[in-house]
Design an enzyme around this catalytic site. Sequence first.
Site, PDB file in Angstrom:
ATOM      1  N   HIS A  87     -41.151 -39.670  21.822  1.00  0.00           N
ATOM      2  CA  HIS A  87     -41.294 -40.607  20.700  1.00  0.00           C
ATOM      3  C   HIS A  87     -41.479 -42.057  21.144  1.00  0.00           C
ATOM      4  CE1 HIS A  87     -39.340 -37.438  17.957  1.00  0.00           C
ATOM      5  NE2 HIS A  87     -40.542 -37.685  17.463  1.00  0.00           N
TER       6      HIS A  87
ATOM      7  N   HIS B 258     -51.553 -34.124  16.254  1.00  0.00           N
ATOM      8  CA  HIS B 258     -50.327 -34.572  15.597  1.00  0.00           C
ATOM      9  C   HIS B 258     -50.534 -34.442  14.101  1.00  0.00           C
ATOM     10  CE1 HIS B 258     -47.879 -37.734  13.606  1.00  0.00           C
ATOM     11  NE2 HIS B 258     -46.960 -37.371  14.482  1.00  0.00           N
TER      12      HIS B 258
HETATM   13 MG   LIG Z   1     -44.704 -37.238  18.153  1.00  0.00          MG
END
Ligand SMILES: [Mg+2]
Length: 408
Positions: free
Chosen positions: A216, A316
């Site tokens: 992240h 994603h």
């Molecule tokens: Mg991600």
Amino acid sequence: MRCSPYSDADATRFDRRHLMGSLGLATAGVGLLRGFASGEDDPVEAPIDRHSTIRIRSLQPHICRDRVYVKVETNAGIFGWGEIKGVVPSVAATLATEMFSLIDNQNPTRIEHLWQTLYRAERNQRGGAFMVHCIAGIDMALWDIAGKLWKTPVYRLLGGPTRERIRVYPSAKAVKIGSGPRPQSGDPFDIEEMVSRVRAARQRLGPRGTVMFDAHSAVPPATLIQLASRIEPSNILFLEEPAVPGNIEVFKRLKQQIGIPLALGERDRTIWGVIPYLTENAIDILQPDCGYTGGITQMKKIATLAEAFHVPLAPHCTQSYLGMTASFHVTASIPLFLIHESYDNKLLGRFLHPTWKRSDEGYVSLPEGHGLGIEVDEAMLATVASDPAYRYRWRGPQFYPDGSVADY
Ligand SMILES: [Mg+2]
């Protein structure tokens, strides 16, 4: 003022009947065309764009929770839907409404041309997240319209299916472990906590299962290098978002020191955003988000760029079924693909009814029907959107124990 791309001379030269005649199909060809369309005004009948009478007539942004669903309508009774996410919804709705003035009364099937029109409309916004996310939503709606008009799934317009089903995660066979913000120089305890979760996932899924790890952009480079060496024996598919985008040198450094495939791309926009990772050999897997990178039009181009570098896509996707379905259409049409992120958003799923199906084996079927192949229940959308208790909230910032602002 709008300029026609065709001159009067062109109009004479490319007259439809003239064209058919030159092909020796004057009689048979017209009959053939009329087999699936009738009447001079039917937009489907026109083989050359300037004959098409379909025009964009309206754009309606529907704010629902943290995102905006855009409906683009035409004079042909055909409409398309798109999803805008990752922008303050009131801002996205306003921006999409302002963008409509640039495409009003245009032929919605000139998708590339309209994409460029929106992208180049304001040089100081070009490539920015607000602009590109809004273009993405409109782009999805245009592809939806084109597919409905020509009575075909969008992936057929993108070159046809390259696969029969799409591998997705999370599933019973594929999981991703994530990390929140970590301070500089993690203690052994911090690193061990992440290592143990990765190991547990590997043990649970066995050697035929797929484990991924998402940093992240929240694990500082030095800590990430330490962590990566510890989880390498767990054979994960990829380590995602190793750093905050902005400096390609950081990714090159991490690539040199980490022995696990690196994946990223969800926060990068357009072909111009992703190209440095490819040319600098900084990544192994590219993760464009259809809704963030500029829609179907850009995602398809990004897949081609990545293909040239033998880099597969692992898209994603935190979009609801609408943006997700748009991403599935691109995925269905590209050669190099690894795995697709896919979550069921039950609340937003109350008004979004896709035609693809999820299997227990961790795959989804290809979307069916014309256009995107997803039905939007507008009445239910309005119901979900009218929740008086909901307030938009920023996702960050997050803070370290000492009070400083964390990366995320
Ligand atoms: Mg991600």
